[in-house]
Design a protein around this motif. Structure first.
Motif, PDB file in Angstrom:
ATOM      1  N   SER A  37       0.825  -1.592   0.191  1.00 26.14           N
ATOM      2  CA  SER A  37      -0.007  -0.090  -0.406  1.00 26.14           C
ATOM      3  C   SER A  37       0.797   1.418  -0.019  1.00 26.14           C
ATOM      4  O   SER A  37       2.049   1.576   0.424  1.00 26.14           O
ATOM      5  CB  SER A  37      -0.681   0.277   0.942  1.00 26.14           C
ATOM      6  N   ASP A  58       4.294  -7.706   3.567  1.00 21.05           N
ATOM      7  CA  ASP A  58       3.501  -6.624   4.028  1.00 21.05           C
ATOM      8  C   ASP A  58       2.167  -8.377   4.923  1.00 21.05           C
ATOM      9  O   ASP A  58       1.888  -9.581   4.669  1.00 21.05           O
ATOM     10  CB  ASP A  58       2.627  -6.371   2.873  1.00 21.05           C
ATOM     11  N   SER A 199      -1.601   8.535   1.189  1.00 16.34           N
ATOM     12  CA  SER A 199      -1.945   7.445   1.435  1.00 16.34           C
ATOM     13  C   SER A 199      -2.898   6.701   2.236  1.00 16.34           C
ATOM     14  O   SER A 199      -3.413   7.900   3.290  1.00 16.34           O
ATOM     15  CB  SER A 199      -0.703   6.723   1.965  1.00 16.34           C
TER      16      SER A 199
HETATM   17  P1  NAD Z   1       0.334   2.337   4.338  1.00 19.75           P
HETATM   18  O1  NAD Z   1      -1.045   2.448   5.423  1.00 19.75           O
HETATM   19  O2  NAD Z   1      -1.074   2.850   2.947  1.00 19.75           O
HETATM   20  O3  NAD Z   1       0.696   1.216   4.708  1.00 19.75           O
HETATM   21  C1  NAD Z   1       1.110   0.994   5.470  1.00 19.75           C
HETATM   22  C2  NAD Z   1       1.637  -0.208   5.326  1.00 19.75           C
HETATM   23  O4  NAD Z   1       1.911  -1.261   5.917  1.00 19.75           O
HETATM   24  C3  NAD Z   1       0.109  -1.565   4.794  1.00 19.75           C
HETATM   25  O5  NAD Z   1       0.598  -2.216   3.600  1.00 19.75           O
HETATM   26  C4  NAD Z   1       0.573  -3.044   6.113  1.00 19.75           C
HETATM   27  O6  NAD Z   1      -0.097  -3.485   5.479  1.00 19.75           O
HETATM   28  C5  NAD Z   1       1.423  -2.162   6.294  1.00 19.75           C
HETATM   29  N1  NAD Z   1       1.741  -3.334   7.481  1.00 19.75           N
HETATM   30  C6  NAD Z   1       0.915  -2.742   8.324  1.00 19.75           C
HETATM   31  N2  NAD Z   1       1.854  -3.567   9.917  1.00 19.75           N
HETATM   32  C7  NAD Z   1       2.252  -4.582   8.967  1.00 19.75           C
HETATM   33  C8  NAD Z   1       2.633  -5.374  10.263  1.00 19.75           C
HETATM   34  N3  NAD Z   1       2.338  -5.725  11.145  1.00 19.75           N
HETATM   35  N4  NAD Z   1       3.711  -5.906   9.192  1.00 19.75           N
HETATM   36  C9  NAD Z   1       3.255  -6.057   8.124  1.00 19.75           C
HETATM   37  N5  NAD Z   1       3.161  -5.124   7.223  1.00 19.75           N
HETATM   38  C10 NAD Z   1       2.238  -4.517   8.310  1.00 19.75           C
HETATM   39  O7  NAD Z   1       0.848   4.059   4.910  1.00 19.75           O
HETATM   40  P2  NAD Z   1       2.041   4.899   4.109  1.00 19.75           P
HETATM   41  O8  NAD Z   1       1.412   6.148   4.243  1.00 19.75           O
HETATM   42  O9  NAD Z   1       2.315   4.463   2.739  1.00 19.75           O
HETATM   43  O10 NAD Z   1       2.953   4.690   5.255  1.00 19.75           O
HETATM   44  C11 NAD Z   1       4.487   3.889   4.964  1.00 19.75           C
HETATM   45  C12 NAD Z   1       4.982   4.590   6.081  1.00 19.75           C
HETATM   46  O11 NAD Z   1       5.640   5.159   5.904  1.00 19.75           O
HETATM   47  C13 NAD Z   1       5.012   4.170   6.997  1.00 19.75           C
HETATM   48  O12 NAD Z   1       6.194   3.729   8.199  1.00 19.75           O
HETATM   49  C14 NAD Z   1       4.956   6.049   7.877  1.00 19.75           C
HETATM   50  O13 NAD Z   1       4.609   6.212   9.417  1.00 19.75           O
HETATM   51  C15 NAD Z   1       5.853   6.882   6.929  1.00 19.75           C
HETATM   52  N6  NAD Z   1       5.329   8.128   6.515  1.00 19.75           N
HETATM   53  C16 NAD Z   1       4.166   8.301   6.171  1.00 19.75           C
HETATM   54  C17 NAD Z   1       4.009   9.370   5.675  1.00 19.75           C
HETATM   55  C18 NAD Z   1       2.182  10.079   4.948  1.00 19.75           C
HETATM   56  O14 NAD Z   1       1.813  10.488   5.285  1.00 19.75           O
HETATM   57  N7  NAD Z   1       1.513   8.610   4.795  1.00 19.75           N
HETATM   58  C19 NAD Z   1       4.282  10.867   6.670  1.00 19.75           C
HETATM   59  C20 NAD Z   1       5.730  10.173   7.044  1.00 19.75           C
HETATM   60  C21 NAD Z   1       6.347   8.796   6.929  1.00 19.75           C
END
Ligand code: NAD
Length: 269
Positions: A37, A58, A199
């Motif tokens: 994702s 994932d 996201s």
């Molecule tokens: P998202 O929710 O779209 O994707 C996160 C993914 O992690 C999902 O596919 C989910 O199934 C997987 N996941 C969750 N728990 C899990 C587990 N226990 N084991 C394996 N996989 C697991 O989120 P995103 O926005 O793409 O975030 C990805 C990374 O980027 C995160 O670490 C988040 O902290 C970081 N981030 C996101 C943002 C933002 O604004 N979206 C900003 C800064 C940092």
């Protein structure tokens, strides 16, 4: 006589020859956690387009399978919060992206202790264990790129996100420690620090904050999330992925222990 050799090559010697072109990850093996994702999916897709063979790890088995199939890679169904299952792991990859993460918005005095330790397991202990599993192979081959998906909240705090802020600040330290140990072996380690990225994670955060403050979701986006950004929009996942491809490339061998913000100018103030 002074021994000028390190495992990474002679001190002061020029760059290794035969480098891939900028933007090429041809023949590299990459593992992207949370690749089903959002940002992880964008990184997996961009890495594959750049020539890497990608494993999408994932907890969402169907999502990982779907993304892997779309890029000719492999899926690894894993719960990264189950850290004990990662203790004996050995990974043969050239590029590791520690990206899986979740958000939970709650005032500190109400923050559930179990949730706090769960988030630290997923977002700090699992990255440590995956780095630990990947380094021996990287050291043997004299090449490695570790990318840790931190956040602007790895550099500055934000209220109501104590576990997230703590985990991401910890990840910054882990990334720097890895950079120091890996450097002599051709391994770099860096953090990427996005602001708010379009996201599912941010959609949930907007909904949570709307509930917490008793305001509408549009108001959270405009009045809270983007209020202090110079560029008034969310970051797109493929913008983060483009930076990840660059940092994973052969040409980024002297970038290590760094943290790259991509926040539309939010942290400039
Ligand atoms: P998202 O929710 O779209 O994707 C996160 C993914 O992690 C999902 O596919 C989910 O199934 C997987 N996941 C969750 N728990 C899990 C587990 N226990 N084991 C394996 N996989 C697991 O989120 P995103 O926005 O793409 O975030 C990805 C990374 O980027 C995160 O670490 C988040 O902290 C970081 N981030 C996101 C943002 C933002 O604004 N979206 C900003 C800064 C940092």
């Amino acid at each position: 006589m002074t021994d000028l050799h390190t495992p990474g090559g002679a001190v002061g010697s020029p760059q290794p020859t035969g480098r891939r072109a900028v933007g090429s990850l041809d023949g590299r093996r990459a593992l992207v956690t949370g690749g089903a994702s959002g940002i992880g999916q964008a990184c997996a897709t961009a890495f594959a387009a750049a020539g890497a063979h990608v494993t999408v790890a994932d907890i969402d088995a169907d999502g990982a399978q779907r993304v892997a199939a779309s890029i000719g890679g492999e899926a690894w169904h894993v719960d990264l919060a189950d850290t004990a299952s990662l203790h004996d792991l050995r990974l043969d990859v050239d590029i590791l992206v520690n990206n899986a993460g979740i958000q939970h918005v709650r005032p500190l005095e109400e923050f559930e202790p179990d949730r706090f330790s769960f988030m630290l397991r997923l977002m700090l202990e699992a990255p440590f264990l995956l780095i630990r599993a990947a380094l021996p192979g990287m050291y043997e081959r004299g090449f490695g790129r570790i990318l840790n998906m931190s956040s602007v909240h790895g550099l500055v705090a934000s209220p109501y996100k104590s576990a997230y802020v703590a985990a991401k600040h910890g990840l910054e330290g882990l990334s720097k420690a890895t950079a120091l140990e890996g450097g002599a072996h051709g391994v770099t380690s860096n953090c990427i620090n996005p602001g708010y990225v379009r996201s599912p994670l941010v959609e949930k955060q907007i909904a949570d904050q709307a509930k917490l403050h008793g305001i509408g979701e549009d108001e959270v986006l405009e009045g809270v999330l983007l209020a202090e950004a110079a560029v008034k929009r969310l970051v797109e996942p493929d913008e983060v992925a483009a930076l990840a491809v660059f940092l994973a490339g052969d040409g980024a061998g002297m970038i290590s222990g760094a943290s790259y913000t991509m926040d539309g100018g939010w942290s400039a103030r």
